[in-house]
Design a protein around this motif. Sequence first.
Motif, PDB file in Angstrom:
ATOM      1  N   UNK A   3     -42.627   8.496  25.929  1.00  0.00           N
ATOM      2  CA  UNK A   3     -41.211   8.605  25.568  1.00  0.00           C
ATOM      3  C   UNK A   3     -40.535   7.240  25.673  1.00  0.00           C
ATOM      4  N   UNK A   4     -40.863   6.500  26.700  1.00  0.00           N
ATOM      5  CA  UNK A   4     -40.293   5.155  26.878  1.00  0.00           C
ATOM      6  C   UNK A   4     -40.620   4.276  25.671  1.00  0.00           C
ATOM      7  N   UNK A   5     -41.883   4.281  25.243  1.00  0.00           N
ATOM      8  CA  UNK A   5     -42.293   3.477  24.090  1.00  0.00           C
ATOM      9  C   UNK A   5     -41.581   3.941  22.820  1.00  0.00           C
ATOM     10  N   UNK A   6     -41.426   5.260  22.668  1.00  0.00           N
ATOM     11  CA  UNK A   6     -40.700   5.774  21.508  1.00  0.00           C
ATOM     12  C   UNK A   6     -39.252   5.288  21.525  1.00  0.00           C
ATOM     13  N   UNK A   7     -38.608   5.329  22.697  1.00  0.00           N
ATOM     14  CA  UNK A   7     -37.218   4.876  22.802  1.00  0.00           C
ATOM     15  C   UNK A   7     -37.101   3.415  22.383  1.00  0.00           C
ATOM     16  N   UNK A   8     -38.027   2.594  22.841  1.00  0.00           N
ATOM     17  CA  UNK A   8     -38.017   1.174  22.463  1.00  0.00           C
ATOM     18  C   UNK A   8     -38.203   1.038  20.952  1.00  0.00           C
ATOM     19  N   UNK A   9     -39.173   1.744  20.391  1.00  0.00           N
ATOM     20  CA  UNK A   9     -39.427   1.658  18.948  1.00  0.00           C
ATOM     21  C   UNK A   9     -38.228   2.127  18.125  1.00  0.00           C
ATOM     22  N   UNK A  10     -37.654   3.264  18.506  1.00  0.00           N
ATOM     23  CA  UNK A  10     -36.525   3.828  17.765  1.00  0.00           C
ATOM     24  C   UNK A  10     -35.332   2.877  17.803  1.00  0.00           C
ATOM     25  N   UNK A  11     -35.023   2.355  18.979  1.00  0.00           N
ATOM     26  CA  UNK A  11     -33.852   1.484  19.101  1.00  0.00           C
ATOM     27  C   UNK A  11     -34.103   0.093  18.521  1.00  0.00           C
ATOM     28  N   UNK A  82     -40.249  15.583  31.163  1.00  0.00           N
ATOM     29  CA  UNK A  82     -41.577  14.955  31.144  1.00  0.00           C
ATOM     30  C   UNK A  82     -42.417  15.336  29.920  1.00  0.00           C
ATOM     31  N   UNK A  83     -42.171  16.519  29.353  1.00  0.00           N
ATOM     32  CA  UNK A  83     -42.937  16.960  28.181  1.00  0.00           C
ATOM     33  C   UNK A  83     -42.438  16.354  26.869  1.00  0.00           C
ATOM     34  N   UNK A  84     -41.265  15.732  26.870  1.00  0.00           N
ATOM     35  CA  UNK A  84     -40.728  15.133  25.645  1.00  0.00           C
ATOM     36  C   UNK A  84     -41.528  13.895  25.266  1.00  0.00           C
ATOM     37  N   UNK A  89     -37.139  14.360  19.503  1.00  0.00           N
ATOM     38  CA  UNK A  89     -37.673  15.638  19.967  1.00  0.00           C
ATOM     39  C   UNK A  89     -36.894  16.177  21.151  1.00  0.00           C
ATOM     40  N   UNK A  90     -36.494  15.284  22.064  1.00  0.00           N
ATOM     41  CA  UNK A  90     -35.692  15.703  23.222  1.00  0.00           C
ATOM     42  C   UNK A  90     -34.331  16.222  22.765  1.00  0.00           C
ATOM     43  N   UNK A  91     -33.697  15.521  21.826  1.00  0.00           N
ATOM     44  CA  UNK A  91     -32.395  15.947  21.310  1.00  0.00           C
ATOM     45  C   UNK A  91     -32.511  17.293  20.588  1.00  0.00           C
ATOM     46  N   UNK A  92     -33.566  17.469  19.806  1.00  0.00           N
ATOM     47  CA  UNK A  92     -33.771  18.722  19.082  1.00  0.00           C
ATOM     48  C   UNK A  92     -34.057  19.866  20.064  1.00  0.00           C
ATOM     49  N   UNK A  93     -34.846  19.606  21.096  1.00  0.00           N
ATOM     50  CA  UNK A  93     -35.125  20.628  22.113  1.00  0.00           C
ATOM     51  C   UNK A  93     -33.836  21.061  22.789  1.00  0.00           C
ATOM     52  N   UNK A  94     -33.025  20.085  23.206  1.00  0.00           N
ATOM     53  CA  UNK A  94     -31.753  20.397  23.856  1.00  0.00           C
ATOM     54  C   UNK A  94     -30.835  21.193  22.930  1.00  0.00           C
ATOM     55  N   UNK A  95     -30.748  20.785  21.673  1.00  0.00           N
ATOM     56  CA  UNK A  95     -29.882  21.486  20.713  1.00  0.00           C
ATOM     57  C   UNK A  95     -30.345  22.922  20.516  1.00  0.00           C
ATOM     58  N   UNK A  96     -31.638  23.124  20.434  1.00  0.00           N
ATOM     59  CA  UNK A  96     -32.177  24.472  20.251  1.00  0.00           C
ATOM     60  C   UNK A  96     -31.925  25.329  21.487  1.00  0.00           C
ATOM     61  N   UNK A 106     -33.502  17.700  12.393  1.00  0.00           N
ATOM     62  CA  UNK A 106     -32.925  16.482  12.978  1.00  0.00           C
ATOM     63  C   UNK A 106     -33.235  15.272  12.106  1.00  0.00           C
ATOM     64  N   UNK A 107     -32.272  14.390  12.003  1.00  0.00           N
ATOM     65  CA  UNK A 107     -32.499  13.085  11.394  1.00  0.00           C
ATOM     66  C   UNK A 107     -33.074  12.219  12.511  1.00  0.00           C
ATOM     67  N   UNK A 108     -34.273  11.661  12.353  1.00  0.00           N
ATOM     68  CA  UNK A 108     -34.916  10.936  13.455  1.00  0.00           C
ATOM     69  C   UNK A 108     -34.279   9.588  13.802  1.00  0.00           C
ATOM     70  N   UNK A 109     -33.330   9.131  12.990  1.00  0.00           N
ATOM     71  CA  UNK A 109     -32.638   7.875  13.300  1.00  0.00           C
ATOM     72  C   UNK A 109     -31.394   8.186  14.131  1.00  0.00           C
TER      73      UNK A 109
END
Length: 180
Positions: A3-11, A82-84, A89-96, A106-109
């Motif tokens: 998740x940390x690596x994804x956050x870095x990549x996304x931002x 921890x499963x995110x 995916x975390x935002x979509x899980x929370x919204x659901x 979800x728009x992934x950006x």
Amino acid sequence: MSLHADAVDVLTAWRPAGREQEALRQAYLGFLAARPDACERSCVPGHVTASALVLDATGERTLLTLHPRVGRWLQLGGHCEPSDETLAGAALREATEESGIRGLRIDPAPVHLDVHPITCSLGVPTRHFDVRFVVRAPVGAAAVRSAESVDLQWWPVDDLPSNADDLHPMVQAALAQIAR
């Protein structure tokens, strides 16, 4: 990928429209570089959270929750688990979870960033480095309030409740993003 690596990549990939959001993007990247635990709730100086501005199928209404501890209308979202594997995916899980609506898209950006002080469930004052996404509900979606909310309502995007003033920049960014 973590998740940390994804956050870095996304931002790293995201290019916000305004200077204030760009400054926050750079601050988030600096925080992520300094803290390998930045996406974990246990990171006391602050932690990355993921939220979703849920829009109806027409883009004319947004689903807001009356937060029990804050006492204000907010977008849906919360802590990463921890499963995110991704922020989106975390935002979509929370919204659901918080809306009870299946079939959300979800728009992934990211659409908006916000840092705010808060005392989390751990009881320690901290900061949320919130990464916000646009989520679209299917036609005819009916929301079901979860135990995490005092109330859950659809609001016209141009007529938000009076105690939701700080949501206007995120809503405007979302409307600009879906218009593209």
